[in-house]
Design an enzyme around this catalytic site. Structure first.
Site, PDB file in Angstrom:
ATOM      1  N   HIS A 147       0.836  -1.205   0.000  1.00  0.00           N
ATOM      2  CA  HIS A 147       0.000   0.000   0.000  1.00  0.00           C
ATOM      3  C   HIS A 147       0.871   1.256   0.000  1.00  0.00           C
ATOM      4  CE1 HIS A 147      -3.377   2.629   1.406  1.00  0.00           C
ATOM      5  NE2 HIS A 147      -2.380   3.241   2.027  1.00  0.00           N
ATOM      6  N   GLU A 148       1.887   1.271   0.859  1.00  0.00           N
ATOM      7  CA  GLU A 148       2.764   2.445   0.942  1.00  0.00           C
ATOM      8  C   GLU A 148       3.597   2.610  -0.327  1.00  0.00           C
ATOM      9  OE1 GLU A 148       2.215   4.542   3.154  1.00  0.00           O
ATOM     10  OE2 GLU A 148       0.960   3.255   4.414  1.00  0.00           O
ATOM     11  N   HIS A 151       1.523   4.360  -2.785  1.00  0.00           N
ATOM     12  CA  HIS A 151       1.538   5.824  -2.627  1.00  0.00           C
ATOM     13  C   HIS A 151       2.740   6.429  -3.353  1.00  0.00           C
ATOM     14  CE1 HIS A 151      -1.789   6.899  -0.074  1.00  0.00           C
ATOM     15  NE2 HIS A 151      -1.442   6.084   0.901  1.00  0.00           N
ATOM     16  N   GLU A 224      -6.204   7.221  -1.228  1.00  0.00           N
ATOM     17  CA  GLU A 224      -6.125   6.004  -0.412  1.00  0.00           C
ATOM     18  C   GLU A 224      -6.717   4.807  -1.149  1.00  0.00           C
ATOM     19  OE1 GLU A 224      -4.606   5.250   2.484  1.00  0.00           O
ATOM     20  OE2 GLU A 224      -3.742   7.244   2.203  1.00  0.00           O
TER      21      GLU A 224
END
EC number: 3.4.24.-
Length: 295
Positions: A147-148, A151, A224
């Site tokens: 997930h990071e 980003h 997100e």
């Protein structure tokens, strides 16, 4: 860098169009007729310079700020098998996402959280909390890291900084117009800028700032969902859903991450009602449902 240049060019065009539109609607003439001598183009440029300056400076020093505010310790040489696994996992995910290996760190916090920051997708920092490493399974940690990395690969840090710069510009611009209007038109002050100008400008900046924050946080919530999708692509949808479900179990725990970093953490805390409009993250239930619909 190209993203920054394109975004700045686009917003300079927006500033120019806004200035021309106000002039065409006779706003300059109306203000001049009431004793307000405003050069809207110059005011817009002034506000754009200061509006973007703060957000861009914050972006360029974001890694340093993150390390200082969270106490993140960078893993230069792994000392344990957990640190070795963490480095290897981030390296694998970065390679799959097509970005350079970011710095990897651990910050001392009991809550399960992680964040990514940095001014460039190839010069980033990814950090996880001690609590996340201690209580989450390897698959769940890998999904959080994915997930990071999402980003970083999506350029979210740059995009949000530039969006913040835009709203800063227009908050400053309209607050000063309101201040001049109140001072010159309502209070009929004819000598310089009176106390009414400063009071009205400050109040307007506070009110407009809250509205602007809602816009920025709405945009953050959209990012997100995209990071969750990227995490699902890199680590698998089931693993990403499992990590979010585990975060939901721990949702009652306080989030100690500094406000400046919450937009880039995976766990943004929990608020309801109108306060939810100022949340950087969507509710975990909605994020899980979005991934399930995606399949």
């Amino acid at each position: 860098m190209m993203r920054i240049l394109l975004f700045v060019a686009t917003n300079l065009a927006v500033v120019l169009v806004a200035s021309i539109t106000l002039s065409l609607f006779g706003f300059n003439g109306f203000m001049a007729a009431n004793g307000v001598d405003l050069n809207l183009s110059s005011l817009l440029v002034f506000c754009a310079v200061f509006g973007f300056a703060g957000s861009l400076v914050s972006l360029f020093i974001s890694k340093w700020m993150a390390k200082m505010s969270t106490g993140t310790q960078i893993i230069s040489q792994p000392r344990t098998r957990h640190e070795q696994w963490l480095l290897q996992t981030v390296e694998e995910l970065s390679r799959e996402a097509g970005i350079k290996m970011p710095e990897v760190g651990i910050f001392p916090a009991y809550e399960a959280n992680a964040f990514a920051t940095g001014w460039n997708r190839n010069d980033a920092l990814v950090a996880v909390s001690q609590g996340l490493l201690e209580r989450f399974s390897p698959d769940e940690v890998r999904a959080v890291l994915a997930h990071e990395i999402g980003h970083v690969a999506n350029g979210d840090m740059v995009t949000l900084a530039l969006v913040q710069g835009v709203v800063n510009t227009f908050v400053m611009f309209f607050a000063r117009i309101i201040g001049n209007f109140v001072d010159k038109v309502i209070f009929k002050n004819e000598e310089g800028q009176g106390i009414a100008y400063y009071v009205a400008t400050i109040v307007a900046e506070l009110v407009l700032g809250i509205l602007a924050s809602m816009i920025v946080m709405w945009f953050s919530r959209r990012r997100e969902y995209r990071a969750d999708e990227a995490g699902a692509q890199l680590a698998g949808t089931a693993a990403m859903i499992g990590a979010l479900q585990r975060l939901r179990v721990e949702q009652g725990l306080p989030v100690h991450m500094p406000d400046t970093m919450k937009a880039f953490g995976i766990n943004g805390g929990l608020k309801h009602g109108l306060a939810g409009l100022l949340m950087s993250h969507p509710p975990l239930e909605e994020r899980i449902e979005a991934l399930r619909r995606r399949g």
